[in-house]
Design a protein around this motif. Structure first.
Motif, PDB file in Angstrom:
ATOM      1  N   GLY A   1     -36.618  -8.074  54.108  1.00  0.00           N
ATOM      2  CA  GLY A   1     -38.035  -8.378  54.012  1.00  0.00           C
ATOM      3  C   GLY A   1     -38.911  -7.272  53.469  1.00  0.00           C
ATOM      4  O   GLY A   1     -40.133  -7.418  53.435  1.00  0.00           O
ATOM      5  N   GLY A   2     -38.319  -6.152  53.027  1.00  0.00           N
ATOM      6  CA  GLY A   2     -39.119  -5.028  52.560  1.00  0.00           C
ATOM      7  C   GLY A   2     -39.740  -5.278  51.196  1.00  0.00           C
ATOM      8  O   GLY A   2     -39.370  -6.215  50.475  1.00  0.00           O
ATOM      9  N   PRO A   3     -40.690  -4.443  50.809  1.00  0.00           N
ATOM     10  CA  PRO A   3     -41.370  -4.619  49.526  1.00  0.00           C
ATOM     11  C   PRO A   3     -40.418  -4.472  48.345  1.00  0.00           C
ATOM     12  O   PRO A   3     -39.478  -3.687  48.375  1.00  0.00           O
ATOM     13  CB  PRO A   3     -42.444  -3.532  49.538  1.00  0.00           C
ATOM     14  CG  PRO A   3     -41.979  -2.533  50.536  1.00  0.00           C
ATOM     15  CD  PRO A   3     -41.220  -3.289  51.567  1.00  0.00           C
ATOM     16  N   LEU A   4     -40.707  -5.218  47.289  1.00  0.00           N
ATOM     17  CA  LEU A   4     -39.849  -5.264  46.120  1.00  0.00           C
ATOM     18  C   LEU A   4     -40.102  -4.089  45.186  1.00  0.00           C
ATOM     19  O   LEU A   4     -41.245  -3.707  44.936  1.00  0.00           O
ATOM     20  CB  LEU A   4     -40.073  -6.566  45.359  1.00  0.00           C
ATOM     21  CG  LEU A   4     -39.785  -7.858  46.139  1.00  0.00           C
ATOM     22  CD1 LEU A   4     -40.278  -9.066  45.356  1.00  0.00           C
ATOM     23  CD2 LEU A   4     -38.303  -7.978  46.447  1.00  0.00           C
ATOM     24  N   ALA A   5     -39.010  -3.536  44.657  1.00  0.00           N
ATOM     25  CA  ALA A   5     -39.096  -2.462  43.671  1.00  0.00           C
ATOM     26  C   ALA A   5     -38.756  -2.963  42.275  1.00  0.00           C
ATOM     27  O   ALA A   5     -39.229  -2.410  41.278  1.00  0.00           O
ATOM     28  CB  ALA A   5     -38.150  -1.322  44.042  1.00  0.00           C
ATOM     29  N   ALA A   6     -37.938  -4.001  42.172  1.00  0.00           N
ATOM     30  CA  ALA A   6     -37.577  -4.595  40.880  1.00  0.00           C
ATOM     31  C   ALA A   6     -36.976  -5.971  41.144  1.00  0.00           C
ATOM     32  O   ALA A   6     -36.325  -6.187  42.165  1.00  0.00           O
ATOM     33  CB  ALA A   6     -36.588  -3.716  40.120  1.00  0.00           C
ATOM     34  N   GLN A   7     -37.178  -6.864  40.186  1.00  0.00           N
ATOM     35  CA  GLN A   7     -36.647  -8.220  40.339  1.00  0.00           C
ATOM     36  C   GLN A   7     -36.493  -8.840  38.952  1.00  0.00           C
ATOM     37  O   GLN A   7     -37.297  -8.598  38.052  1.00  0.00           O
ATOM     38  CB  GLN A   7     -37.591  -9.075  41.190  1.00  0.00           C
ATOM     39  CG  GLN A   7     -37.032 -10.426  41.584  1.00  0.00           C
ATOM     40  CD  GLN A   7     -37.957 -11.138  42.570  1.00  0.00           C
ATOM     41  OE1 GLN A   7     -39.003 -11.658  42.176  1.00  0.00           O
ATOM     42  NE2 GLN A   7     -37.586 -11.131  43.856  1.00  0.00           N
ATOM     43  N   GLU A   8     -35.431  -9.627  38.812  1.00  0.00           N
ATOM     44  CA  GLU A   8     -35.188 -10.300  37.528  1.00  0.00           C
ATOM     45  C   GLU A   8     -34.498 -11.626  37.787  1.00  0.00           C
ATOM     46  O   GLU A   8     -33.619 -11.726  38.643  1.00  0.00           O
ATOM     47  CB  GLU A   8     -34.321  -9.412  36.632  1.00  0.00           C
ATOM     48  CG  GLU A   8     -34.176  -9.911  35.210  1.00  0.00           C
ATOM     49  CD  GLU A   8     -33.479  -8.903  34.322  1.00  0.00           C
ATOM     50  OE1 GLU A   8     -32.597  -9.316  33.529  1.00  0.00           O
ATOM     51  OE2 GLU A   8     -33.792  -7.700  34.421  1.00  0.00           O
ATOM     52  N   HIS A   9     -34.890 -12.641  37.037  1.00  0.00           N
ATOM     53  CA  HIS A   9     -34.296 -13.970  37.243  1.00  0.00           C
ATOM     54  C   HIS A   9     -33.225 -14.237  36.184  1.00  0.00           C
ATOM     55  O   HIS A   9     -33.177 -13.584  35.137  1.00  0.00           O
ATOM     56  CB  HIS A   9     -35.372 -15.060  37.185  1.00  0.00           C
ATOM     57  CG  HIS A   9     -35.747 -15.465  35.789  1.00  0.00           C
ATOM     58  ND1 HIS A   9     -36.653 -14.774  35.019  1.00  0.00           N
ATOM     59  CD2 HIS A   9     -35.310 -16.499  35.015  1.00  0.00           C
ATOM     60  CE1 HIS A   9     -36.776 -15.353  33.850  1.00  0.00           C
ATOM     61  NE2 HIS A   9     -35.972 -16.398  33.809  1.00  0.00           N
ATOM     62  N   LEU A  10     -32.382 -15.227  36.474  1.00  0.00           N
ATOM     63  CA  LEU A  10     -31.422 -15.726  35.505  1.00  0.00           C
ATOM     64  C   LEU A  10     -31.133 -17.185  35.822  1.00  0.00           C
ATOM     65  O   LEU A  10     -31.336 -17.642  36.953  1.00  0.00           O
ATOM     66  CB  LEU A  10     -30.132 -14.894  35.500  1.00  0.00           C
ATOM     67  CG  LEU A  10     -29.317 -14.761  36.789  1.00  0.00           C
ATOM     68  CD1 LEU A  10     -28.342 -15.923  36.987  1.00  0.00           C
ATOM     69  CD2 LEU A  10     -28.541 -13.455  36.785  1.00  0.00           C
TER      70      LEU A  10
END
Length: 231
Positions: A141-150
């Motif tokens: 549940g921590g804050p996001l640093a990077a994210q990418e979809h596919l």
């Protein structure tokens, strides 16, 4: 950057080697004693892959079931959870001077929990992705640093989706975040709790959370008896 890795298996080794290639130093690891399904401690071929990788390189190893703050050496900049089945408590996370991050194979806050990929396949999701986030007391549940979809390729299984797509994505995203942190660039985007989902593990025991048990009267904040911090 001095990196401590808590992880297991081939993915953790891929992350460790990629970090070394980028000029970072691995100063310690936490991994299970043995590979899943193995029981011969005397046979190095039975050891978890991350443990076996660290041994000839003289990188200190701790059994992930015993990981506490005291096992993390001085001078660690970043702790990386790479397919970690060990809960990294507050005291342990505090040993990292810069950040403690982990990779989760879903578009957090969707599919929190240790079987995110299986639930992606079971739910018939057409789109998935990977998330690197800052570890907190809140599991996944921590804050996001990077994210990418596919996009999920037709006919994917949990194994093929992980091996061919989500694991390589995880290595790349973790490298990106570590590089950002090394440059003093820290990204923390809060997860949207209104769309969060949590699914139980499929046939796996709850995660042991040692540091929470050591504090009288405390319980995991997610209300469970344990869950995966990061794939």
């Amino acid at each position: 950057m001095n990196i401590y890795i808590s992880g297991r298996g081939a993915f953790a080794v891929q992350v460790a080697e990629a970090l070394l290639d980028e000029g970072h130093k691995i100063v310690g690891i936490a991994a299970p004693r043995l590979r899943h399904g193995h029981s011969d401690e005397s046979n190095a071929l039975s050891w978890d892959r991350l443990r076996a990788w660290a041994y000839p390189r003289n990188i200190p190893w701790t059994d992930s079931a015993e990981l506490r703050a005291a096992h993390v050496p001085d001078g660690v900049d970043v702790i990386v959870a790479a397919h970690s089945h060990a809960f990294l408590g507050r005291r342990t996370r505090a040993r990292a001077a810069v950040a403690t991050i982990g990779y989760h194979p879903s578009l957090l806050p969707l599919h929190r929990g240790r079987d995110a990929i299986r639930w992606t396949i079971r739910d018939g999701d057409k789109v998935t992705g990977g998330s690197v986030y800052h570890l907190t007391e809140r599991t996944d549940g921590g804050p996001l640093a990077a994210q990418e979809h596919l996009f999920v390729p037709p006919g994917s299984t949990a194994q093929s989706l992980w091996r061919e797509h989500l694991a390589p994505l995880g290595v790349r995203l973790l490298l990106k975040v570590v590089a950002d942190l090394a440059k003093g660039r820290r990204i923390e985007v809060p997860q949207d709790e209104k769309v969060a989902t949590w699914e139980p593990a499929m046939g796996a025991p709850p995660l042991f959370k040692p540091e929470l048990i050591e504090l009288p009267g405390t319980v995991p904040v997610d209300g469970s008896r344990g869950a995966l911090h990061a794939q």
